[in-house]
Design a protein around this motif. Structure first.
Motif, mmCIF file in Angstrom:
data_model
loop_
_atom_site.group_PDB
_atom_site.id
_atom_site.type_symbol
_atom_site.label_atom_id
_atom_site.label_comp_id
_atom_site.label_asym_id
_atom_site.label_seq_id
_atom_site.Cartn_x
_atom_site.Cartn_y
_atom_site.Cartn_z
ATOM 1 N N ARG A 255 5.580 -6.579 2.635
ATOM 2 C CA ARG A 255 4.158 -6.922 2.663
ATOM 3 C C ARG A 255 3.549 -7.154 1.284
ATOM 4 O O ARG A 255 2.337 -7.403 1.197
ATOM 5 N N ALA A 256 4.324 -7.061 0.239
ATOM 6 C CA ALA A 256 3.783 -7.229 -1.111
ATOM 7 C C ALA A 256 4.647 -8.194 -1.913
ATOM 8 O O ALA A 256 5.829 -8.407 -1.600
ATOM 9 N N GLU A 257 4.057 -8.805 -2.932
ATOM 10 C CA GLU A 257 4.842 -9.650 -3.823
ATOM 11 C C GLU A 257 5.912 -8.833 -4.534
ATOM 12 O O GLU A 257 7.024 -9.310 -4.763
ATOM 13 N N LEU A 258 5.560 -7.622 -4.896
ATOM 14 C CA LEU A 258 6.513 -6.709 -5.514
ATOM 15 C C LEU A 258 6.385 -5.362 -4.818
ATOM 16 O O LEU A 258 5.374 -4.680 -4.950
ATOM 17 N N GLY A 259 7.416 -5.013 -4.047
ATOM 18 C CA GLY A 259 7.395 -3.752 -3.335
ATOM 19 C C GLY A 259 8.041 -2.644 -4.145
ATOM 20 O O GLY A 259 8.353 -2.803 -5.335
ATOM 21 N N VAL A 260 8.260 -1.528 -3.497
ATOM 22 C CA VAL A 260 8.818 -0.350 -4.160
ATOM 23 C C VAL A 260 10.296 -0.573 -4.462
ATOM 24 O O VAL A 260 11.061 -1.018 -3.601
ATOM 25 N N SER A 261 10.702 -0.270 -5.682
ATOM 26 C CA SER A 261 12.088 -0.422 -6.101
ATOM 27 C C SER A 261 12.926 0.758 -5.611
ATOM 28 O O SER A 261 12.381 1.803 -5.220
ATOM 29 N N PRO A 262 14.262 0.618 -5.626
ATOM 30 C CA PRO A 262 15.105 1.780 -5.321
ATOM 31 C C PRO A 262 14.825 2.967 -6.242
ATOM 32 O O PRO A 262 14.921 4.118 -5.807
ATOM 33 N N ARG A 263 14.451 2.692 -7.491
ATOM 34 C CA ARG A 263 14.067 3.787 -8.379
ATOM 35 C C ARG A 263 12.856 4.530 -7.830
ATOM 36 O O ARG A 263 12.772 5.757 -7.916
ATOM 37 N N GLY A 264 11.941 3.783 -7.218
ATOM 38 C CA GLY A 264 10.787 4.411 -6.608
ATOM 39 C C GLY A 264 11.161 5.281 -5.426
ATOM 40 O O GLY A 264 10.612 6.379 -5.239
ATOM 41 N N SER A 265 12.117 4.818 -4.615
ATOM 42 C CA SER A 265 12.576 5.626 -3.476
ATOM 43 C C SER A 265 13.215 6.920 -3.949
ATOM 44 O O SER A 265 12.981 8.001 -3.387
ATOM 45 N N ILE A 266 14.033 6.823 -4.996
ATOM 46 C CA ILE A 266 14.673 8.019 -5.557
ATOM 47 C C ILE A 266 13.614 8.978 -6.083
ATOM 48 O O ILE A 266 13.685 10.198 -5.855
ATOM 49 N N SER A 267 12.619 8.438 -6.780
ATOM 50 C CA SER A 267 11.549 9.285 -7.319
ATOM 51 C C SER A 267 10.802 9.999 -6.210
ATOM 52 O O SER A 267 10.450 11.180 -6.334
ATOM 53 N N LEU A 268 10.551 9.305 -5.106
ATOM 54 C CA LEU A 268 9.829 9.915 -3.995
ATOM 55 C C LEU A 268 10.632 11.055 -3.392
ATOM 56 O O LEU A 268 10.079 12.134 -3.103
ATOM 57 N N LEU A 269 11.929 10.857 -3.206
ATOM 58 C CA LEU A 269 12.751 11.919 -2.642
ATOM 59 C C LEU A 269 12.808 13.128 -3.567
ATOM 60 O O LEU A 269 12.695 14.276 -3.123
#
Length: 326
Positions: A255-269
């Motif tokens: 839904r965005a031009e730039l979504g969450v990166s895998p680094r962002g997923s790791i940070s969230l976990l």
């Protein structure tokens, strides 16, 4: 303008003995309470900062001038007995003013590395957006890999290592936008906002005479923090929780031009693991993920309408409402 150490320290290669969940949770609570001896009315922000540090993350504090961003960073640094350094970012600051430089020693007839302020445990990058992107990028390697390379030689940073950067969201004509690659390296972006009248009155009461920051004493050591970080890394995250994080990230990418990166997923976990420790658990639940999602992910999202945090926050709010917990 910088404050720096004299020599870089070697990186610790062996993992420390973890604290128990109870001990790590107690450490986090002590640090939060200690910071609140100085900072009034920002309990949620303080908890978010502590969870980020326990999760081995870096922080970006963005707000208008004068609301206490720098004081919050200083209070946190003084709460842990470790090496604190500060860089005042200015338009004329050079990358080597941050990382360090090789200097010729006339006595030994050799070049010697003089480390910059990045060689600290807690590094305050004050008003980071006042320096040009080239200088800002001096932090990229340090934030991602805990090392600095100067003239082809790599120097390891000591642990724990955390960058707390502040930036004003006004005076856009006098500041530089942070590169997306750098923004993505900050685990969380937080704002403090103005205090309510009661909290502001309490602030005024506390600063009559000497400022409370001057009397703040450490409540934990660097070794305590290293051990607590090891505890956080061992918190269990079951497949269902990991899949929930992945669905949230994919929601933004669709839904965005730039979504969450895998680094962002790791940070969230990792942030959710630290949140579990604050609640006295050795396992992650979906509530941990939900509490951490907005500060961890909103600043990473770029929509077509605008690139500010508000649109990213709105999309993350939609994700939390729409993505099912299975």
């Amino acid at each position: 303008m910088t404050e720096a150490n004299s020599k870089p320290k070697p990186r610790r290669t062996e993992s420390p003995e973890p604290l128990s969940v109870e001990e790590a949770g107690s450490l986090a609570s002590r640090v939060v309470e200690n910071v609140e001896e100085v900072i009034v009315g920002h309990h949620e922000v303080t908890e978010h900062i502590v969870t980020a540090i326990l999760a081995r993350g870096h922080l970006l504090l963005e707000d208008v001038p004068g609301v206490g961003k720098t004081m919050l960073a200083r209070s946190l640094a003084k709460s842990v007995d470790c090496e604190f350094t500060r860089v005042q970012f200015t338009p004329d600051l050079m990358p080597t003013d941050v990382t360090g430089v090789n200097v010729f020693n006339e006595q030994t007839r050799e070049f010697e590395f003089q480390p910059g302020p990045v060689f600290g445990n807690v590094v305050l990058a004050d008003e980071i957006n006042r320096a040009p992107p080239k200088t800002q990028s001096a932090l990229l390697e340090a934030m991602e890999e805990a090392q600095v390379t100067v003239d082809g030689v790599t120097h390891d940073l000591d642990q724990p290592f955390t960058v707390i950067a502040t930036q004003n969201d006004v005076e856009a004509d006098r500041t530089y936008e942070l590169p997306i690659a750098e923004v993505d390296r900050f685990m969380k972006q937080l704002s403090m906002g103005y205090p309510n009248p009661e909290d502001e009155s309490e602030v005024l009461r506390r600063v009559v005479g000497s400022h409370p920051i001057e009397e703040l004493e450490p409540v934990a050591t660097a070794e305590d923090l290293r051990r607590a970080r090891e505890t956080v890394s061992q918190v269990t995250a079951e497949a269902a929780v990991r899949e929930y994080v992945t669905r949230i990230a994919n929601f933004t990418r669709d839904r965005a031009e730039l979504g969450v990166s895998p680094r962002g997923s790791i940070s969230l976990l990792r942030a959710a693991q630290a949140r579990a420790i604050l609640d006295g658990r050795d396992y992650v639940v979906p509530d941990d993920v939900q509490q951490e999602t907005t500060p961890v992910l909103a600043h990473r999202v770029r929509t077509g309408a605008e690139t500010g945090g508000q649109s990213g926050r709105a999309l993350i709010d939609d994700a939390l409402e729409s993505v099912p917990v299975e």
